[in-house]
Write a protein that holds these residues in place. Structure first.
Motif, mmCIF file in Angstrom:
data_model
loop_
_atom_site.group_PDB
_atom_site.id
_atom_site.type_symbol
_atom_site.label_atom_id
_atom_site.label_comp_id
_atom_site.label_asym_id
_atom_site.label_seq_id
_atom_site.Cartn_x
_atom_site.Cartn_y
_atom_site.Cartn_z
ATOM 1 N N GLY A 77 -13.590 -10.870 -0.857
ATOM 2 C CA GLY A 77 -13.955 -9.849 0.110
ATOM 3 C C GLY A 77 -13.332 -8.510 -0.235
ATOM 4 N N ALA A 91 -11.265 -7.509 6.597
ATOM 5 C CA ALA A 91 -12.322 -7.633 5.597
ATOM 6 C C ALA A 91 -13.600 -6.969 6.105
ATOM 7 N N LYS A 93 -17.255 -6.445 6.796
ATOM 8 C CA LYS A 93 -18.421 -7.345 6.904
ATOM 9 C C LYS A 93 -19.626 -6.790 6.160
ATOM 10 N N GLN A 96 -19.205 -7.552 2.564
ATOM 11 C CA GLN A 96 -19.463 -8.970 2.308
ATOM 12 C C GLN A 96 -20.959 -9.254 2.261
ATOM 13 N N THR A 440 -12.410 -17.776 2.843
ATOM 14 C CA THR A 440 -13.061 -16.486 2.680
ATOM 15 C C THR A 440 -13.112 -15.770 4.028
ATOM 16 N N THR A 442 -15.639 -14.707 5.626
ATOM 17 C CA THR A 442 -16.715 -15.290 6.438
ATOM 18 C C THR A 442 -16.251 -16.582 7.099
#
Length: 486
Positions: A77, A91, A93, A96, A440, A442
């Motif tokens: 990420g 992180a 988004k 990602q 991760t 996510t």
């Protein structure tokens, strides 16, 4: 500042010359990684006797050296800092989503392997669909035999120009020149073998495409949209592949193993002898004849002679242990020079404690962590370009970008849980603990939602006297009503 066609062609020619210079060493490095080795230390006499026998032989350790480092490098990420210590970044988004949309969770591994093998890999960022109302970035990994990047004088970061050259299937070679504000497209006639015809016969590069508007287009990003990933970067010297230093040892290893196989073929099986045996004689000449059938041995056959004084025996087999010792010595040198754990070169591991394995991998972990520092800078630039495609200049120009990497050290489950428990007692936040555990961004977001759902269920169960199934009371009867608002 836009350049003229003549200046763009001059830049293309200079970059192409540099690209041509790199082809020979890249081919050598790639051949060794793929197991295509020459028998480097074989004498002319050996080559004359056995050259054809061992022409395609290779005991390939260079592949392990390259893969051992590449497999540890996994970006998970990106963060974009705000400069505000009170608002630590999480992180991103959007980053990602862009990363996943270009399948970079897989292709980043390919880019790292290519950099380990060929000293360089390249990443191109452009618009997936230029005609779309909302442009989306497309990230692709490019090969070192096709791409080259030039930098501003005195700088190792500011890219001045980039070139990608490839052979088409229609008899033409193609090239694209990337400048900060323009992109030039070229083509020229190529031979069927892929060799380029001399410029005197083809007039060099010609603009590509029938539409003049497509031969040169504007670069709205304001930056060269190709990024170079360098392995083992240096101040003045060129970057080098991961296995460059062990190629001579690989040659010596191939020679020793070839000698081992030759010796095993010629002298590893004991030769037999016999004395006092009457051989049959030729009735015409009276000369003794060597009957092949007499000496053809098998499991169900025995040697016998009518002469009581006959004796049989065999010579000692060739001792191959000296070859094995030499092979093990060279393998150890390859492990030491490349900082690859010896366990990577062993076919069997027995009774090795987890702490011992951790200590053995210290050098590889340190080397891999250094690589994340340099490669992380390159991936951050890739992601900045991706946001410039979306006209997001806040993140596209953000100098505080950070690449999030999976842990480069392999740990057992028990070691990992013990380390996380100790970090928790020091007050390390939950999200950081999950990152350290290898999840991760996510996955961490998903776990946060699940934790909140579990907390809501627990709270509602407590409000109804510990009933577990709040939708049916656990008995299949009427649903339990929602708690009244306070």
């Amino acid at each position: 500042m836009p350049v003229t066609a003549q200046e763009a062609l001059r830049i293309t020619t200079v970059l192409e010359q540099e690209l041509d210079k790199r082809q020979k060493p890249i081919k050598l490095w790639n051949d060794y990684y793929g197991g295509k080795h020459n028998l480097g230390f074989a004498s002319p006499r050996f080559q004359a006797a056995f050259g054809g026998l061992f022409e395609t032989f290779a005991d390939n350790w260079t592949e392990i050296v390259c893969d051992a480092a590449a497999e540890r490098l996994t970006p998970t990420g990106f963060r974009f800092g705000t400069g505000d210590d009170k608002d630590p970044p999480e992180a991103d988004k959007d980053a990602q989503r862009i990363w996943q949309a270009s399948s970079m969770d897989a292709w980043a591994k390919v880019a790292h392997t290519e950099a380990m093998v060929k000293a360089r890999a390249f990443v191109l960022v452009w618009v997936e669909n230029p005609d779309a109302d909302q442009p989306e970035p497309e990230i692709t990994v490019e090969d070192a035999t096709q791409c080259v990047v030039a930098y501003e004088p005195g700088s190792r970061r500011r890219r001045k120009a980039a070139l990608k050259r490839w052979d088409g299937e229609d008899g033409y070679a193609y090239a694209t020149l990337y400048l900060p504000d323009q992109i030039w497209k070229w083509r020229r006639r190529a031979l069927a073998s892929g060799l380029i015809l001399p410029a005197s016969l083809t007039a060099g590069w010609q603009p590509r495409g029938d539409d003049p508007d497509q031969q040169v287009i504007d670069n709205p990003l304001g930056r060269v949209c190709m990024v170079e990933l360098r392995n083992r970067p240096r101040l003045v010297d060129d970057p080098t592949p991961e296995h460059a230093g062990v190629i001579p040892l690989q040659n010596a290893l191939n020679k020793l193993i070839a000698d081992l196989m030759t010796a095993s073929e010629a002298g590893a099986f004991p030769a037999r002898w016999g004395t006092g045996i009457d051989l049959p004689k030729d009735p015409l000449t009276g000369q003794e004849m060597d009957d092949p059938g007499l000496w053809r041995l098998a499991v169900n056959k025995m040697l016998r002679a009518s002469n009581p004084a006959a004796k049989f025996g065999n010579f000692a087999a060739a001792d191959l242990s000296n070859f094995v010792a030499g092979i093990e010595l060279l393998t150890g040198h390859i492990a030491a020079l490349s900082r690859t754990p010896a366990t990577y070169f062993m076919g069997k591991i027995e009774n090795v404690a987890a702490d011992t394995m951790t200590a053995a991998e210290t050098a590889l972990v340190s080397k891999s962590r250094d690589k994340t520092t340099f490669l992380g800078e390159d991936w951050e630039e890739v992601m900045r370009l991706a946001f410039l495609v979306k006209d997001d200049r806040k993140r596209g120009m953000n100098p505080l970008a950070e690449t999030i990497w999976a842990n480069v050290a392999y740990r057992s489950e028990a070691q990992m849980m013990d380390a996380l428990t100790k970090k928790k007692t020091l007050g390390v936040p939950w999200r950081q603990l999950m990152e350290d555990a290898g999840y991760t961004p996510t996955q961490i977001d998903r776990m946060e939602v699940m934790l909140q759902q579990d907390a809501d269920r627990a709270a509602r169960a407590l409000a109804f006297g510990g009933v577990d199934d709040i939708t049916g009371g656990g008995t299949g009867g009427d649903p339990v009503p929602e708690p009244a608002a306070a």
